[in-house]
Design an enzyme around this catalytic site. Structure first.
Site, PDB file in Angstrom:
ATOM      1  N   HIS A 186       0.859  -1.195   0.000  1.00  0.00           N
ATOM      2  CA  HIS A 186       0.000   0.000   0.000  1.00  0.00           C
ATOM      3  C   HIS A 186       0.890   1.238   0.000  1.00  0.00           C
ATOM      4  CE1 HIS A 186      -3.507  -2.524   1.713  1.00  0.00           C
ATOM      5  NE2 HIS A 186      -3.649  -2.337   0.415  1.00  0.00           N
ATOM      6  N   ARG A 188       0.845   4.519   0.480  1.00  0.00           N
ATOM      7  CA  ARG A 188       0.992   5.629   1.422  1.00  0.00           C
ATOM      8  C   ARG A 188       1.577   5.211   2.766  1.00  0.00           C
ATOM      9  NH1 ARG A 188      -5.457   6.667   2.226  1.00  0.00           N
ATOM     10  NH2 ARG A 188      -6.046   4.684   3.164  1.00  0.00           N
ATOM     11  N   GLU A 189       1.772   3.908   2.968  1.00  0.00           N
ATOM     12  CA  GLU A 189       2.233   3.412   4.269  1.00  0.00           C
ATOM     13  C   GLU A 189       3.761   3.471   4.309  1.00  0.00           C
ATOM     14  OE1 GLU A 189       0.217  -0.383   4.340  1.00  0.00           O
ATOM     15  OE2 GLU A 189      -1.751   0.562   4.230  1.00  0.00           O
ATOM     16  N   ARG A 246      -3.147   4.919  -2.173  1.00  0.00           N
ATOM     17  CA  ARG A 246      -2.999   3.584  -1.583  1.00  0.00           C
ATOM     18  C   ARG A 246      -2.774   2.487  -2.631  1.00  0.00           C
ATOM     19  NH1 ARG A 246      -5.628   0.127   2.636  1.00  0.00           N
ATOM     20  NH2 ARG A 246      -6.743  -1.563   1.640  1.00  0.00           N
ATOM     21  N   ASN A 261      -3.760  -5.524  -2.216  1.00  0.00           N
ATOM     22  CA  ASN A 261      -3.953  -6.512  -1.151  1.00  0.00           C
ATOM     23  C   ASN A 261      -5.390  -7.015  -1.100  1.00  0.00           C
ATOM     24  OD1 ASN A 261      -2.590  -8.094   0.741  1.00  0.00           O
ATOM     25  ND2 ASN A 261      -3.384  -6.872   2.455  1.00  0.00           N
ATOM     26  N   HIS A 313       2.498  -3.620   6.702  1.00  0.00           N
ATOM     27  CA  HIS A 313       1.611  -2.461   6.470  1.00  0.00           C
ATOM     28  C   HIS A 313       1.721  -1.471   7.631  1.00  0.00           C
ATOM     29  CE1 HIS A 313      -1.065  -4.441   3.375  1.00  0.00           C
ATOM     30  NE2 HIS A 313      -0.456  -5.503   3.873  1.00  0.00           N
ATOM     31  N   SER A 314       0.948  -0.388   7.515  1.00  0.00           N
ATOM     32  CA  SER A 314       0.669   0.456   8.664  1.00  0.00           C
ATOM     33  C   SER A 314      -0.764   0.970   8.462  1.00  0.00           C
ATOM     34  CB  SER A 314       1.643   1.628   8.764  1.00  0.00           C
ATOM     35  OG  SER A 314       1.369   2.603   7.781  1.00  0.00           O
ATOM     36  N   TYR A 315      -1.497   1.467   9.457  1.00  0.00           N
ATOM     37  CA  TYR A 315      -1.070   1.527  10.830  1.00  0.00           C
ATOM     38  C   TYR A 315      -2.099   0.823  11.701  1.00  0.00           C
ATOM     39  CZ  TYR A 315      -4.616   5.278  11.011  1.00  0.00           C
ATOM     40  OH  TYR A 315      -5.791   5.987  10.917  1.00  0.00           O
ATOM     41  N   GLU A 388       0.601  -4.739  10.895  1.00  0.00           N
ATOM     42  CA  GLU A 388       0.320  -3.292  10.823  1.00  0.00           C
ATOM     43  C   GLU A 388       1.240  -2.606  11.816  1.00  0.00           C
ATOM     44  OE1 GLU A 388      -1.880  -1.798   8.838  1.00  0.00           O
ATOM     45  OE2 GLU A 388      -3.294  -3.369   8.244  1.00  0.00           O
TER      46      GLU A 388
HETATM   47 ZN    ZN Z   1      -1.875  -1.586   4.088  1.00  0.00          ZN
END
Ligand code: ZN
Length: 432
Positions: A186, A188-189, A246, A261, A313-315, A388
């Site tokens: 993703h 933006r993570e 994303r 994902n 990933h986050s968050y 995450e």
């Molecule tokens: Zn993610």
């Protein structure tokens, strides 16, 4: 209700396509992240109904472990939406008062980093895709005997999915198990690639200095892919408007991108994914439609002894294992979740950062077509995780750079403990 949804769509179009948005200090200066805090399950249902077709940016959906929902709203969206929440008895408060300010902080320090060059790689900064690639080329040339580059595939826009293999062929058996870690699926993570890069760097820099990391390198063949969605990641560096992208960047009718994902071929698009090409959780026109996802899946299938997989990933601070597509638990759930417990205990010991662990659908929400499900379900890889990272929403995707190293160190502690747990369990099953 219909008018309400239509209004949102209009706002979404004007925001995401830059029409009629003229702000003096940056495109997201009027944006706030609002946390809505449902007090019971009926509140959650109300909230999901109210936001089902809303087109503003959802940063965090309500989950089993944490019913809060984080949404990024413009001033206009707040004026329309917050009274609706109030009418429905839903509590909310401001989590991030000025999204633009956090972007400015990240971007200005990242720019300073670039003006200083990349000769000495700065693990405490966020880096562009090119800088990460330059680091990978540099570090594999320094540690030639145990690090090499591999190219998984080419993205829709023609970028390589370049990975780093860490392995010491002079030690251990030829059929060593493989361990895969991927970040940045993703876009933006940003903390995800930064953490994956940091961990790979430590495994190479501390080889022979740190006995446990040395053992980890000796016992497994490591395949590390810091940026699984390079088009999306590059796009988030383009300008402030793109920072919170994303998905992938392939054209999908009137909108762009697929959630990489939700694009894996296991119970594809059955739950927790959208068939709307404009949605952030769009599953794609078909399973494996995205060259990045198809390429990684082909590559993984070619790794004969793959035993462990982590998608970073986050968050939200969660350490999760399958299933994502259903709340039912897989056959070896206890074994996998035992690894999550070991990992999160080790992680917490470092700086006290608390993680929850459990199945994806159990502690997050049902989400079909995820990488962790496919790797476990189709490839029968016994340890398959989705993680995450920090934080729990104070900064969300805009985690400041001063948290990169702490996140890196504590996550490496988790992986270090998990490696030993997995290795012991593989041995146990091999001995049966
Ligand atoms: Zn993610």
């Amino acid at each position: 209700m219909f008018a309400f949804k239509a209004l949102y769509f209009g706002i979404f179009v004007s925001l995401h396509y830059g029409v009629n948005v003229v702000l003096s200090t940056g495109p997201l200066s009027q944006f706030r992240v609002i946390r809505i805090t449902p007090s019971d399950s009926s509140d959650v249902e109300t909230l999901l109904a109210l936001t089902k077709n809303a087109n503003f940016d959802v940063w965090k959906w309500p989950s089993a472990g944490s019913p809060n929902m984080d949404v990024m709203l413009s001033r206009e969206e707040r004026r329309t939406f917050l009274p609706v929440l109030q009418t429905n008895g839903l509590q909310f408060h401001v989590m991030i008062k000025d999204v633009q300010r956090l972007i400015d902080v990240q971007r200005s320090s990242a720019l300073k980093s670039r003006s200083r060059g990349v000769g000495e790689f700065e693990y405490f900064k966020y880096h562009t895709l090119d800088e990460i690639f330059a680091w990978m080329e540099n570090i594999t040339s320094v540690y030639k005997d145990r690090a090499s580059l591999f190219n998984v595939t080419t993205s829709y826009e023609g970028r390589p999915l370049m990975g780093l293999k860490i392995s010491n062929p002079s030690v251990g058996p030829a059929d060593r198990p493989a361990f895969w870690i991927e970040g940045g699926i993703h876009a933006r993570e940003w903390i995800s690639p930064a953490t994956v890069v940091f961990m790979a760097g430590q495994m190479l820099d501390l080889y022979k200095l740190d006995p446990e990391l040395t053992a980890a390198v000796d016992k497994f063949d490591w395949y590390i892919l810091p940026v699984t969605n390079p088009d999306g990641y590059s796009f988030t560096w383009k300008d402030d408007k793109s920072r919170l992208w994303r998905k992938t960047r392939s054209p999908q009718g009137k909108c762009i991108g697929v959630d990489p994902n939700r694009n894996w071929d296991l119970e594809w698009c059955k739950s927790g994914a959208s068939k709307d090409p404009c949605s952030d959780t769009y599953c794609g026109p078909e399973a494996f439609s995205e060259p990045e996802v198809k390429g990684v899946s082909d590559f993984l299938q070619g790794l004969p002894n793959l035993k462990a997989f982590i998608d970073v990933h986050s968050y939200s601070q969660l350490w999760m294992s399958p299933w994502g597509y259903t709340k039912k638990l897989p056959e070896n759930y206890k074994l996998q979740d035992g690894g999550s417990a070991v990992a999160t205990d080790a992680l917490e010991k470092m700086y006290g950062t608390k993680y929850e662990h459990g199945s994806i659908a159990g502690i997050l929400y049902e989400a079909s077509g995820s990488s962790a499900d496919w790797v476990y379900g189709k490839l029968k890889v016994p340890f398959s995780y989705a993680v995450e990272l920090r934080d729990t929403g104070k900064y969300g995707f805009l985690l400041p750079e001063d948290q990169i190293l702490p996140t890196g160190h504590e996550t490496l502690e988790a992986v270090r403990a998990l490696v030993m747990y997995i290795y012991e369990n593989i041995q146990y099953y091999n001995d049966l």
